[in-house]
Scaffold this motif. Structure first.
Motif, PDB file in Angstrom:
ATOM      1  N   SER A   1       0.853  -1.175   0.000  1.00 37.49           N
ATOM      2  CA  SER A   1       0.000   0.000   0.000  1.00 37.49           C
ATOM      3  C   SER A   1       0.898   1.238   0.000  1.00 37.49           C
ATOM      4  O   SER A   1       2.113   1.147   0.144  1.00 37.49           O
ATOM      5  N   ASN A   2       0.307   2.398  -0.148  1.00 38.02           N
ATOM      6  CA  ASN A   2       1.096   3.622  -0.244  1.00 38.02           C
ATOM      7  C   ASN A   2       1.846   3.932   1.046  1.00 38.02           C
ATOM      8  O   ASN A   2       1.315   3.747   2.145  1.00 38.02           O
ATOM      9  N   LEU A   3       3.077   4.419   0.877  1.00 37.46           N
ATOM     10  CA  LEU A   3       3.849   4.924   2.013  1.00 37.46           C
ATOM     11  C   LEU A   3       3.239   6.219   2.539  1.00 37.46           C
ATOM     12  O   LEU A   3       3.244   6.494   3.738  1.00 37.46           O
ATOM     13  N   PHE A   4       2.766   7.025   1.641  1.00 39.64           N
ATOM     14  CA  PHE A   4       2.040   8.248   1.978  1.00 39.64           C
ATOM     15  C   PHE A   4       1.315   8.698   0.723  1.00 39.64           C
ATOM     16  O   PHE A   4       1.603   8.230  -0.381  1.00 39.64           O
ATOM     17  N   GLU A   5       0.355   9.572   0.901  1.00 38.93           N
ATOM     18  CA  GLU A   5      -0.419  10.069  -0.244  1.00 38.93           C
ATOM     19  C   GLU A   5      -0.293  11.569  -0.416  1.00 38.93           C
ATOM     20  O   GLU A   5      -0.941  12.146  -1.287  1.00 38.93           O
ATOM     21  N   GLY A   6       0.552  12.174   0.411  1.00 42.66           N
ATOM     22  CA  GLY A   6       0.753  13.597   0.258  1.00 42.66           C
ATOM     23  C   GLY A   6       1.584  14.182   1.381  1.00 42.66           C
ATOM     24  O   GLY A   6       1.905  13.505   2.362  1.00 42.66           O
ATOM     25  N   VAL A   7       1.925  15.442   1.194  1.00 45.71           N
ATOM     26  CA  VAL A   7       2.734  16.186   2.156  1.00 45.71           C
ATOM     27  C   VAL A   7       1.969  17.446   2.538  1.00 45.71           C
ATOM     28  O   VAL A   7       1.460  18.163   1.682  1.00 45.71           O
ATOM     29  N   LEU A   8       1.883  17.677   3.838  1.00 48.37           N
ATOM     30  CA  LEU A   8       1.184  18.854   4.364  1.00 48.37           C
ATOM     31  C   LEU A   8       2.191  19.743   5.074  1.00 48.37           C
ATOM     32  O   LEU A   8       2.949  19.281   5.931  1.00 48.37           O
ATOM     33  N   PHE A   9       2.209  21.013   4.706  1.00 46.11           N
ATOM     34  CA  PHE A   9       3.095  21.980   5.359  1.00 46.11           C
ATOM     35  C   PHE A   9       2.329  22.710   6.451  1.00 46.11           C
ATOM     36  O   PHE A   9       1.243  23.229   6.226  1.00 46.11           O
ATOM     37  N   SER A  10       2.911  22.717   7.629  1.00 42.94           N
ATOM     38  CA  SER A  10       2.245  23.286   8.792  1.00 42.94           C
ATOM     39  C   SER A  10       1.849  24.741   8.564  1.00 42.94           C
ATOM     40  O   SER A  10       2.589  25.516   7.948  1.00 42.94           O
ATOM     41  N   GLU A  11       0.694  25.090   9.098  1.00 45.19           N
ATOM     42  CA  GLU A  11       0.247  26.482   9.035  1.00 45.19           C
ATOM     43  C   GLU A  11       1.064  27.375   9.957  1.00 45.19           C
ATOM     44  O   GLU A  11       0.999  28.598   9.867  1.00 45.19           O
ATOM     45  N   ARG A  12       1.856  26.761  10.839  1.00 43.74           N
ATOM     46  CA  ARG A  12       2.637  27.532  11.812  1.00 43.74           C
ATOM     47  C   ARG A  12       3.944  28.060  11.243  1.00 43.74           C
ATOM     48  O   ARG A  12       4.676  28.778  11.934  1.00 43.74           O
ATOM     49  N   LEU A  13       4.264  27.693  10.004  1.00 43.16           N
ATOM     50  CA  LEU A  13       5.553  28.103   9.452  1.00 43.16           C
ATOM     51  C   LEU A  13       5.667  29.620   9.397  1.00 43.16           C
ATOM     52  O   LEU A  13       4.788  30.313   8.882  1.00 43.16           O
ATOM     53  N   GLY A  14       6.785  30.126   9.934  1.00 48.72           N
ATOM     54  CA  GLY A  14       7.017  31.565   9.957  1.00 48.72           C
ATOM     55  C   GLY A  14       7.960  32.010   8.846  1.00 48.72           C
ATOM     56  O   GLY A  14       8.327  31.238   7.956  1.00 48.72           O
ATOM     57  N   ASN A  15       8.379  33.257   8.925  1.00 51.61           N
ATOM     58  CA  ASN A  15       9.231  33.832   7.884  1.00 51.61           C
ATOM     59  C   ASN A  15      10.569  33.126   7.757  1.00 51.61           C
ATOM     60  O   ASN A  15      11.205  33.165   6.698  1.00 51.61           O
ATOM     61  N   GLU A  16      11.005  32.456   8.828  1.00 52.57           N
ATOM     62  CA  GLU A  16      12.304  31.782   8.775  1.00 52.57           C
ATOM     63  C   GLU A  16      12.295  30.607   7.797  1.00 52.57           C
ATOM     64  O   GLU A  16      13.342  30.123   7.377  1.00 52.57           O
ATOM     65  N   TYR A  17      11.086  30.152   7.402  1.00 57.73           N
ATOM     66  CA  TYR A  17      10.982  29.033   6.462  1.00 57.73           C
ATOM     67  C   TYR A  17      10.902  29.488   5.000  1.00 57.73           C
ATOM     68  O   TYR A  17      10.955  28.673   4.088  1.00 57.73           O
ATOM     69  N   THR A  18      10.746  30.776   4.788  1.00 59.29           N
ATOM     70  CA  THR A  18      10.604  31.290   3.428  1.00 59.29           C
ATOM     71  C   THR A  18      11.827  30.953   2.586  1.00 59.29           C
ATOM     72  O   THR A  18      12.969  31.133   3.018  1.00 59.29           O
ATOM     73  N   ASP A  19      11.570  30.458   1.369  1.00 64.65           N
ATOM     74  CA  ASP A  19      12.611  30.090   0.399  1.00 64.65           C
ATOM     75  C   ASP A  19      13.476  28.916   0.848  1.00 64.65           C
ATOM     76  O   ASP A  19      14.536  28.671   0.262  1.00 64.65           O
ATOM     77  N   CYS A  20      13.040  28.193   1.888  1.00 64.55           N
ATOM     78  CA  CYS A  20      13.743  26.973   2.277  1.00 64.55           C
ATOM     79  C   CYS A  20      13.155  25.783   1.503  1.00 64.55           C
ATOM     80  O   CYS A  20      11.995  25.796   1.107  1.00 64.55           O
ATOM     81  N   SER A  21      13.952  24.776   1.314  1.00 65.66           N
ATOM     82  CA  SER A  21      13.485  23.595   0.593  1.00 65.66           C
ATOM     83  C   SER A  21      13.427  22.398   1.537  1.00 65.66           C
ATOM     84  O   SER A  21      14.040  22.392   2.603  1.00 65.66           O
ATOM     85  N   VAL A  22      12.663  21.398   1.112  1.00 68.77           N
ATOM     86  CA  VAL A  22      12.472  20.182   1.886  1.00 68.77           C
ATOM     87  C   VAL A  22      12.994  18.998   1.079  1.00 68.77           C
ATOM     88  O   VAL A  22      12.782  18.922  -0.128  1.00 68.77           O
ATOM     89  N   THR A  23      13.673  18.094   1.757  1.00 67.59           N
ATOM     90  CA  THR A  23      14.082  16.849   1.121  1.00 67.59           C
ATOM     91  C   THR A  23      13.429  15.681   1.856  1.00 67.59           C
ATOM     92  O   THR A  23      13.564  15.556   3.068  1.00 67.59           O
ATOM     93  N   LEU A  24      12.699  14.866   1.105  1.00 72.98           N
ATOM     94  CA  LEU A  24      12.188  13.602   1.610  1.00 72.98           C
ATOM     95  C   LEU A  24      12.979  12.497   0.945  1.00 72.98           C
ATOM     96  O   LEU A  24      12.969  12.380  -0.278  1.00 72.98           O
ATOM     97  N   SER A  25      13.688  11.700   1.721  1.00 76.40           N
ATOM     98  CA  SER A  25      14.462  10.589   1.174  1.00 76.40           C
ATOM     99  C   SER A  25      13.835   9.275   1.624  1.00 76.40           C
ATOM    100  O   SER A  25      13.543   9.106   2.810  1.00 76.40           O
TER     101      SER A  25
END
Length: 217
Positions: A154-178
């Motif tokens: 079955s699926n490992l996951f069906e999507g990625v949700l970014f928290s609504e709490r993310l502040g300005n420090e997260y702007t222009d940052c990237s995410v890696t899922l390995s």
């Protein structure tokens, strides 16, 4: 005896680059289909699959902001033929921001139509996965069912949700899922998992794994 049990450790790496507040995010997936270990006259093959095909490489362009959801799903398949080995698989998912000081807890995976990240572990277990370990940046999953050639999890996951709490420090940052995938042959699976993964499974009569422990007699 070790080589008798360990068939292959293949790394299928999913790189998900989401530029928060930016204009572009790239999703890349790769799986090494050539990495096949021969045991006797048979072969052992495993692949990472998207919703429609076995993935060699793909790029999806999207953008993400706090509170956004990106729909993407992957499972693991035994891509061998009828003459090849059946197997049990383990998947390790790593979540990391490009800035290591940022909180991996703000990257949520979900596996349900409601896109509810709070029930991710329960949803996984209902679909055949056992959560062996989890922290803010790493999830170790064991598929409870034997995969014969042609079968898929079955699926490992069906999507990625970014928290609504993310502040300005997260702007222009990237995410890696390995995603790291490894597997052991079904024959002698208990000894294989103890020797190679450092865990011991509890097995039902039909070969289904009902529990995973890091201790045994």
């Amino acid at each position: 005896m070790r080589k008798k049990y360990l068939l292959m450790a293949v790394a299928a790496v999913l790189v998900f680059g989401a530029v928060l507040g930016g204009s572009l995010a790239a999703l890349n997936t790769t799986t090494n289909q050539a990495a096949v270990t021969e045991i006797s006259t048979n072969q052992f093959q495993v692949g990472l699959e998207s919703a429609t095909e076995t993935v060699s490489e793909e790029v999806l362009e999207t953008s993400a902001h706090p509170g956004d959801v990106v729909d993407v799903s992957y499972n693991i398949a035994n891509t061998g033929s009828n003459e090849d080995y059946s197997m049990y698989v383990r998947a390790t998912i790593y979540k990391q921001w490009s800035d290591a000081s940022l909180d991996g807890e703000e990257i949520h995976l979900f596996d349900n139509e409601a896109k509810d990240a709070e029930t991710y572990d329960a949803d996984l277990e209902a679909s055949g996965w056992i959560v062996g370990y989890e922290d803010s940046e790493e999830i170790v999953l064991y598929y409870s069912k034997e995969l014969t050639p042609g079968d898929a999890t079955s699926n490992l996951f069906e999507g990625v949700l970014f928290s609504e709490r993310l502040g300005n420090e997260y702007t222009d940052c990237s995410v890696t899922l390995s995603i790291e995938i490894d597997a052991v042959q079904s024959t002698g699976a208990v000894a294989a998992m103890r020797a190679e993964w450092g865990v011991s499974p509890t097995m039902a009569d039909d070969g289904t794994i009902t529990a995973i422990s890091d201790t045994w007699d």
